[in-house]
Design a protein around this motif. Sequence first.
Motif, PDB file in Angstrom:
ATOM      1  N   THR A 157       0.852  -1.190   0.000  1.00 51.01           N
ATOM      2  CA  THR A 157       0.000   0.000   0.000  1.00 51.01           C
ATOM      3  C   THR A 157       0.888   1.240   0.000  1.00 51.01           C
ATOM      4  O   THR A 157       2.051   1.185   0.408  1.00 51.01           O
ATOM      5  CB  THR A 157      -0.916   0.051   1.245  1.00 51.01           C
ATOM      6  OG1 THR A 157      -0.100  -0.048   2.406  1.00 51.01           O
ATOM      7  CG2 THR A 157      -1.939  -1.064   1.248  1.00 51.01           C
ATOM      8  N   GLY A 158       0.324   2.368  -0.421  1.00 55.72           N
ATOM      9  CA  GLY A 158       1.086   3.615  -0.459  1.00 55.72           C
ATOM     10  C   GLY A 158       0.484   4.651   0.464  1.00 55.72           C
ATOM     11  O   GLY A 158      -0.711   4.597   0.769  1.00 55.72           O
ATOM     12  N   SER A 159       1.314   5.571   0.922  1.00 53.95           N
ATOM     13  CA  SER A 159       0.828   6.629   1.807  1.00 53.95           C
ATOM     14  C   SER A 159       1.589   7.920   1.550  1.00 53.95           C
ATOM     15  O   SER A 159       2.817   7.909   1.440  1.00 53.95           O
ATOM     16  CB  SER A 159       1.012   6.178   3.260  1.00 53.95           C
ATOM     17  OG  SER A 159       1.056   7.299   4.121  1.00 53.95           O
ATOM     18  N   THR A 160       0.834   9.028   1.446  1.00 49.66           N
ATOM     19  CA  THR A 160       1.491  10.330   1.353  1.00 49.66           C
ATOM     20  C   THR A 160       1.674  10.875   2.764  1.00 49.66           C
ATOM     21  O   THR A 160       0.728  11.424   3.352  1.00 49.66           O
ATOM     22  CB  THR A 160       0.660  11.317   0.503  1.00 49.66           C
ATOM     23  OG1 THR A 160       0.456  10.735  -0.790  1.00 49.66           O
ATOM     24  CG2 THR A 160       1.386  12.660   0.341  1.00 49.66           C
ATOM     25  N   ASN A 161       2.844  10.597   3.320  1.00 49.98           N
ATOM     26  CA  ASN A 161       3.244  11.155   4.615  1.00 49.98           C
ATOM     27  C   ASN A 161       2.306  10.877   5.781  1.00 49.98           C
ATOM     28  O   ASN A 161       2.371  11.582   6.792  1.00 49.98           O
ATOM     29  CB  ASN A 161       3.437  12.671   4.478  1.00 49.98           C
ATOM     30  CG  ASN A 161       4.773  13.084   5.050  1.00 49.98           C
ATOM     31  OD1 ASN A 161       5.707  12.280   5.104  1.00 49.98           O
ATOM     32  ND2 ASN A 161       4.878  14.313   5.519  1.00 49.98           N
ATOM     33  N   ASP A 162       1.427   9.863   5.682  1.00 47.09           N
ATOM     34  CA  ASP A 162       0.536   9.536   6.803  1.00 47.09           C
ATOM     35  C   ASP A 162       1.161   8.369   7.574  1.00 47.09           C
ATOM     36  O   ASP A 162       1.013   7.204   7.201  1.00 47.09           O
ATOM     37  CB  ASP A 162      -0.855   9.171   6.266  1.00 47.09           C
ATOM     38  CG  ASP A 162      -1.794   8.762   7.398  1.00 47.09           C
ATOM     39  OD1 ASP A 162      -1.385   8.847   8.586  1.00 47.09           O
ATOM     40  OD2 ASP A 162      -2.926   8.346   7.099  1.00 47.09           O
ATOM     41  N   TYR A 163       1.847   8.712   8.668  1.00 45.49           N
ATOM     42  CA  TYR A 163       2.583   7.699   9.428  1.00 45.49           C
ATOM     43  C   TYR A 163       1.674   6.738  10.199  1.00 45.49           C
ATOM     44  O   TYR A 163       2.122   5.678  10.624  1.00 45.49           O
ATOM     45  CB  TYR A 163       3.614   8.369  10.347  1.00 45.49           C
ATOM     46  CG  TYR A 163       4.842   8.803   9.587  1.00 45.49           C
ATOM     47  CD1 TYR A 163       5.948   7.974   9.484  1.00 45.49           C
ATOM     48  CD2 TYR A 163       4.868  10.020   8.918  1.00 45.49           C
ATOM     49  CE1 TYR A 163       7.066   8.354   8.751  1.00 45.49           C
ATOM     50  CE2 TYR A 163       5.982  10.414   8.186  1.00 45.49           C
ATOM     51  CZ  TYR A 163       7.078   9.578   8.108  1.00 45.49           C
ATOM     52  OH  TYR A 163       8.171   9.947   7.382  1.00 45.49           O
ATOM     53  N   ALA A 164       0.383   7.108  10.365  1.00 48.59           N
ATOM     54  CA  ALA A 164      -0.548   6.193  11.036  1.00 48.59           C
ATOM     55  C   ALA A 164      -0.614   4.875  10.249  1.00 48.59           C
ATOM     56  O   ALA A 164      -0.770   3.790  10.824  1.00 48.59           O
ATOM     57  CB  ALA A 164      -1.920   6.833  11.145  1.00 48.59           C
ATOM     58  N   LYS A 165      -0.449   4.977   8.927  1.00 44.24           N
ATOM     59  CA  LYS A 165      -0.513   3.770   8.071  1.00 44.24           C
ATOM     60  C   LYS A 165       0.687   2.842   8.304  1.00 44.24           C
ATOM     61  O   LYS A 165       0.671   1.687   7.912  1.00 44.24           O
ATOM     62  CB  LYS A 165      -0.548   4.185   6.594  1.00 44.24           C
ATOM     63  CG  LYS A 165      -1.732   5.077   6.230  1.00 44.24           C
ATOM     64  CD  LYS A 165      -2.601   4.420   5.178  1.00 44.24           C
ATOM     65  CE  LYS A 165      -3.922   5.131   4.967  1.00 44.24           C
ATOM     66  NZ  LYS A 165      -3.817   6.414   4.255  1.00 44.24           N
ATOM     67  N   THR A 166       1.743   3.369   8.928  1.00 43.28           N
ATOM     68  CA  THR A 166       2.942   2.545   9.138  1.00 43.28           C
ATOM     69  C   THR A 166       2.918   1.863  10.520  1.00 43.28           C
ATOM     70  O   THR A 166       3.838   1.128  10.856  1.00 43.28           O
ATOM     71  CB  THR A 166       4.229   3.403   9.066  1.00 43.28           C
ATOM     72  OG1 THR A 166       4.297   4.256  10.234  1.00 43.28           O
ATOM     73  CG2 THR A 166       4.258   4.273   7.826  1.00 43.28           C
ATOM     74  N   ALA A 167       1.855   2.118  11.293  1.00 40.30           N
ATOM     75  CA  ALA A 167       1.813   1.668  12.696  1.00 40.30           C
ATOM     76  C   ALA A 167       2.114   0.173  12.843  1.00 40.30           C
ATOM     77  O   ALA A 167       1.659  -0.646  12.049  1.00 40.30           O
ATOM     78  CB  ALA A 167       0.458   1.985  13.304  1.00 40.30           C
ATOM     79  N   ASN A 168       2.881  -0.134  13.867  1.00 35.18           N
ATOM     80  CA  ASN A 168       3.250  -1.511  14.224  1.00 35.18           C
ATOM     81  C   ASN A 168       4.046  -2.243  13.137  1.00 35.18           C
ATOM     82  O   ASN A 168       3.883  -3.441  12.944  1.00 35.18           O
ATOM     83  CB  ASN A 168       2.011  -2.320  14.616  1.00 35.18           C
ATOM     84  CG  ASN A 168       1.294  -1.677  15.785  1.00 35.18           C
ATOM     85  OD1 ASN A 168       1.949  -1.242  16.747  1.00 35.18           O
ATOM     86  ND2 ASN A 168      -0.013  -1.558  15.708  1.00 35.18           N
ATOM     87  N   SER A 169       4.886  -1.498  12.457  1.00 34.55           N
ATOM     88  CA  SER A 169       5.778  -2.159  11.486  1.00 34.55           C
ATOM     89  C   SER A 169       6.883  -2.894  12.256  1.00 34.55           C
ATOM     90  O   SER A 169       7.406  -2.372  13.234  1.00 34.55           O
ATOM     91  CB  SER A 169       6.438  -1.118  10.570  1.00 34.55           C
ATOM     92  OG  SER A 169       5.481  -0.525   9.744  1.00 34.55           O
ATOM     93  N   ASN A 170       7.209  -4.086  11.792  1.00 34.01           N
ATOM     94  CA  ASN A 170       8.306  -4.837  12.418  1.00 34.01           C
ATOM     95  C   ASN A 170       9.654  -4.283  11.969  1.00 34.01           C
ATOM     96  O   ASN A 170      10.610  -4.247  12.733  1.00 34.01           O
ATOM     97  CB  ASN A 170       8.221  -6.323  12.043  1.00 34.01           C
ATOM     98  CG  ASN A 170       6.892  -6.926  12.419  1.00 34.01           C
ATOM     99  OD1 ASN A 170       5.950  -6.864  11.645  1.00 34.01           O
ATOM    100  ND2 ASN A 170       6.795  -7.471  13.618  1.00 34.01           N
ATOM    101  N   ILE A 171       9.701  -3.876  10.700  1.00 37.01           N
ATOM    102  CA  ILE A 171      10.950  -3.344  10.131  1.00 37.01           C
ATOM    103  C   ILE A 171      10.609  -2.079   9.331  1.00 37.01           C
ATOM    104  O   ILE A 171       9.620  -2.073   8.585  1.00 37.01           O
ATOM    105  CB  ILE A 171      11.626  -4.382   9.201  1.00 37.01           C
ATOM    106  CG1 ILE A 171      11.882  -5.707   9.953  1.00 37.01           C
ATOM    107  CG2 ILE A 171      12.936  -3.831   8.606  1.00 37.01           C
ATOM    108  CD1 ILE A 171      12.320  -6.861   9.064  1.00 37.01           C
ATOM    109  N   CYS A 172      11.402  -1.022   9.508  1.00 33.96           N
ATOM    110  CA  CYS A 172      11.226   0.208   8.724  1.00 33.96           C
ATOM    111  C   CYS A 172      12.524   0.514   7.982  1.00 33.96           C
ATOM    112  O   CYS A 172      13.602   0.499   8.586  1.00 33.96           O
ATOM    113  CB  CYS A 172      10.892   1.386   9.635  1.00 33.96           C
ATOM    114  SG  CYS A 172       9.275   1.256  10.419  1.00 33.96           S
TER     115      CYS A 172
END
Length: 308
Positions: free
Chosen positions: A59-74
């Motif tokens: 999925t893609g996101s324009t600067n919305d970090y809520a979409k990255t929540a609980n990532s195991n690896i960034c």
Amino acid sequence: MKVTVVGAGAVGASCAEYIAIKDFASEVVLLDIKEGYAEGKAMDLMQTASLNGFDTKITGSTNDYAKTANSNICVITSGIPRKPGMTREELIGINAGIVKTVSSNLIKHSPDTIIIVVSNPMDTMTYLVHKTTGIPKNRIIGMGGALDSARFKYRLAEALGAPISDVDGMVIGGHSDTGMVPLTRLATRNSVPVSEFISKERLEQVLQETKVGGATLTGLLGTSAWYAPGAAVSALVQAIACDQKKIFPCSVLVEGEYGLNDLCIGAPVVLGKNGVESIVEINLSADEKAQMVASAKGVSATNALLEL
Ligand code: NAI
């Protein structure tokens, strides 16, 4: 397994593609500051899923970090790449600000994540993430040595006239044209030292070609490379996600290892579910040790330019 890739540019998109093709992650979030860009790249990549046979959801996101929540690896690839004639160090002014903001946003939404830093000057950007996030050192990894080693093996195979899969070699030290330490003494073809097959002069040529590997491509492409960088990042992500305990040279915080302190520099590490499981200390020759010390001096000089 959720992976976030910040920066949907050349390296970020390539890395997301390789992660998806290897099909070990359930989800990849691509995030970029450019409106609609990450969403577009994600959609394009998802339209390869039925062709390439993967089930990873991108999925893609324009600067919305809520979409990255609980990532195991960034993975952080956001920032500007170099143009022909530029050094990686010249990117520090713009990229330091970007990496600082991005890492802080990532940690807010994924406090337990493992961060892989790609943006250049990579060793200094990795150090910056240490200094500004305060997360444990096993969870901050800079990608440079895996790429430099892949380039070393490519050049060695070319010189030897051998298939790349028969060749082994590693590059440690800083990720810069002058900082790399290719360990030619330990490079092998089917377990036989490469010095048995090629002359000292040819080996020296391989060494020089490896060190300017990135600059050569920047000259040809007009910007820095993306396929091998993306593949190298995906290999690190897979080693962590699948707890492979594989050894890769990565930029890590050294605290006495190789006689070095208070900087991030390329050293062989075991990668597993905890990120850096351990740093491997190779018994270096006097000359290799001297090269590591010189390399560390260069990295520390760039670190000194940071406004911490
Ligand atoms: P690129 O220009 O294709 O992509 C960078 C992306 O970052 C752009 O899409 C841009 O919109 C985005 N971006 C900029 N600021 C941002 C922010 N604050 N938040 C989110 N996204 C942001 O560049 P490319 O070729 O992908 O290179 C990226 C970085 O990786 C460069 O610094 C380059 O030098 C470095 N690099 C490092 C390598 C390594 O071995 N460590 C190898 C190759 C590149």
